[in-house]
Scaffold this active site. Structure first.
Site, short mmCIF file in Angstrom:
data_model
loop_
_atom_site.label_atom_id
_atom_site.label_comp_id
_atom_site.label_asym_id
_atom_site.label_seq_id
_atom_site.Cartn_x
_atom_site.Cartn_y
_atom_site.Cartn_z
N HIS A 87 0.74 -1.25 0.08
CA HIS A 87 0.15 0.00 0.07
C HIS A 87 0.82 0.99 -0.23
O HIS A 87 0.61 2.39 -0.34
CB HIS A 87 -0.86 -0.07 1.37
CG HIS A 87 -1.69 -1.52 1.44
ND1 HIS A 87 -1.12 -2.40 2.26
CD2 HIS A 87 -2.57 -2.05 0.79
CE1 HIS A 87 -1.72 -3.36 2.49
NE2 HIS A 87 -2.78 -2.97 1.60
N GLU A 139 -2.88 3.32 1.99
CA GLU A 139 -2.55 3.86 1.01
C GLU A 139 -2.44 5.39 1.03
O GLU A 139 -1.67 6.27 0.47
CB GLU A 139 -3.26 3.29 -0.28
CG GLU A 139 -2.60 4.02 -1.74
CD GLU A 139 -3.27 3.52 -3.03
OE1 GLU A 139 -3.85 2.34 -2.95
OE2 GLU A 139 -3.31 4.09 -3.96
N CYS A 208 -5.63 2.06 -10.81
CA CYS A 208 -4.83 1.22 -11.34
C CYS A 208 -5.75 0.01 -12.41
O CYS A 208 -6.90 -0.12 -12.41
CB CYS A 208 -4.29 -0.01 -10.33
SG CYS A 208 -5.04 -1.14 -9.72
N SER A 236 -10.03 -4.84 2.66
CA SER A 236 -9.50 -4.51 1.28
C SER A 236 -10.21 -3.56 0.29
O SER A 236 -11.36 -4.00 0.13
CB SER A 236 -9.27 -5.80 0.62
OG SER A 236 -9.43 -5.49 -0.91
N ASN A 238 -10.48 -2.36 -2.69
CA ASN A 238 -10.76 -2.89 -4.05
C ASN A 238 -11.54 -3.84 -3.93
O ASN A 238 -12.70 -3.99 -4.79
CB ASN A 238 -9.62 -3.52 -4.99
CG ASN A 238 -9.05 -4.83 -4.80
OD1 ASN A 238 -9.29 -5.62 -5.26
ND2 ASN A 238 -7.99 -4.74 -3.76
FE1 SF4 Z 1 -0.98 -2.24 -7.35
FE2 SF4 Z 1 -3.52 -2.07 -8.48
FE3 SF4 Z 1 -2.62 -4.21 -7.26
FE4 SF4 Z 1 -2.96 -2.18 -5.65
S1 SF4 Z 1 -4.48 -3.35 -6.74
S2 SF4 Z 1 -1.23 -3.57 -5.71
S3 SF4 Z 1 -2.45 -0.54 -7.24
S4 SF4 Z 1 -1.97 -3.24 -9.30
#
Ligand code: SF4
Length: 332
Positions: A87, A139, A208, A236, A238
């Site tokens: 992160h 992050e 990303c 998490s 994402n």
């Molecule tokens: Fe890198 Fe995207 Fe994976 Fe995060 S989600 S580690 S920014 S590639």
């Protein structure tokens, strides 16, 4: 009475692709594993290397010791390697490690490092920096910590854009967390650009490729299934966004789960189709575990729905490149 396959209800699992590990997560885990191999145990890791308990527990078993701050590392172990998580960290962390004569390896995802560099460039060019992201996420703490305290303004919502008062007369620039909702961020950026038409945008999207691709796959699958499962950890970012994307795409039941044992079967009564994906820090073995759990109750057919190909990979830190054969060395 033993249930036979003949009396199980049928279920089509639509498996999103891409899903699960991204290049940044892969690299970060590899850094810990190779450091253990090269330097022996213990190897310290500042913060969960990636947000997944299964991954962290696996590395603990191999000899990694997880701490939240460098001062937790015992004095007799300051010569042991310490690894910074994917992160990213505020600048003060490597500075602190240097001051303590610690040997550190940086597993910050190169796509997070790219955002750190953008922040620095804006600052050097006398721009006031806004960061779109979620308060408290490591992050965000790391990215804000690239610049002097109090210089970066965090924007979480469109309401924050309305309330924002520039701290200076400097031109404005924005950067973003890498794992945000593509759609929410587009709304915030539109609001910023409407209010500050000259605001400087990133040259290339900060969200990303892995976040974007996983959300796209979910958008494709979620409207046509009865329920959606996202495999991932509650911390998490994402993975949380994937669950929200599925919900907004109209999926009636959209849940984030870490392991098969977390499944609340009442959520999945009378379903005939299930969408399945995994956040970027969730290993494929957990996806397989979920499929097995559903296979015990349903007669399952798995269909992969691929919406993008991913070939990206990243270089390892210099110190660990001798641990891999040239043929398998990553690029990127
Ligand atoms: Fe890198 Fe995207 Fe994976 Fe995060 S989600 S580690 S920014 S590639």
């Amino acid at each position: 009475m033993t249930e036979t396959s003949a009396n199980k209800p049928t279920l089509t699992i639509r498996l999103c692709a891409p899903r699960g590990f991204c290049a940044g997560v892969d690299r970060a885990i590899q850094i810990v594993e190779l450091a253990l191999e090269k330097y022996g145990r213990p190897v310290y890791v500042r913060h969960e290397i990636v947000h997944n308990k299964f991954v962290v527990d696996g590395l603990k078993a191999k000899g990694a010791v997880f701490v939240e701050e460098l001062e937790e590392i015992p004095a007799e172990h300051v010569d042991r390697p310490v690894i910074f998580s994917a992160h990213g960290v505020p600048k003060s962390v490597p500075e602190d490690a240097q001051a303590r004569n610690m040997f550190y390896l940086d597993a910050t995802c190169p796509l997070v490092s790219k955002v750190h560099k953008e922040a620095e460039i804006h600052f050097r060019r006398d721009r006031e920096v806004l960061l779109i992201g979620h308060a408290g996420h490591p992050e965000v703490i790391g990215t804000m910590g690239q610049l002097p305290v109090g210089t970066v303004t965090l924007i979480e919502t469109e309401e924050d854009v309305e309330a924002f008062q520039p701290k200076s007369d400097l031109p404005l620039a924005y950067i973003t967390q890498t794992t945000l909702s593509v759609d929410d961020t587009a709304g915030i950026v539109a609001a910023l650009q409407a209010r500050f038409p000259d605001i400087v945008a990133p040259h290339k999207e900060d969200i990303c490729y892995a976040t974007t691709n996983r959300q796209e796959a979910v958008k494709h699958v979620a409207p046509d299934v009865d329920a959606m499962v996202v495999v991932g950890a509650p911390n998490s970012s994402n993975s949380q966004r994937l669950r929200e994307v599925a919900e907004r795409a109209g999926c009636r039941v959209s849940v984030l789960i870490q392991r098969a044992s977390d499944i609340n079967w009442q959520d999945f009564e009378n379903i005939a189709s299930l969408g399945l994906t995994a956040g970027a820090s969730a290993p494929e073995t957990l996806v397989e575990e979920i499929i097995s759990a559903f296979s015990e109750r349903f007669e399952v057919t798995v269909e992969t729905v691929r919406t993008a190909e991913e070939t990206i990979s990243f270089n390892l830190p210099r110190e660990l490149r001798d641990m891999i054969s040239p043929a398998s060395a990553a690029t990127g």
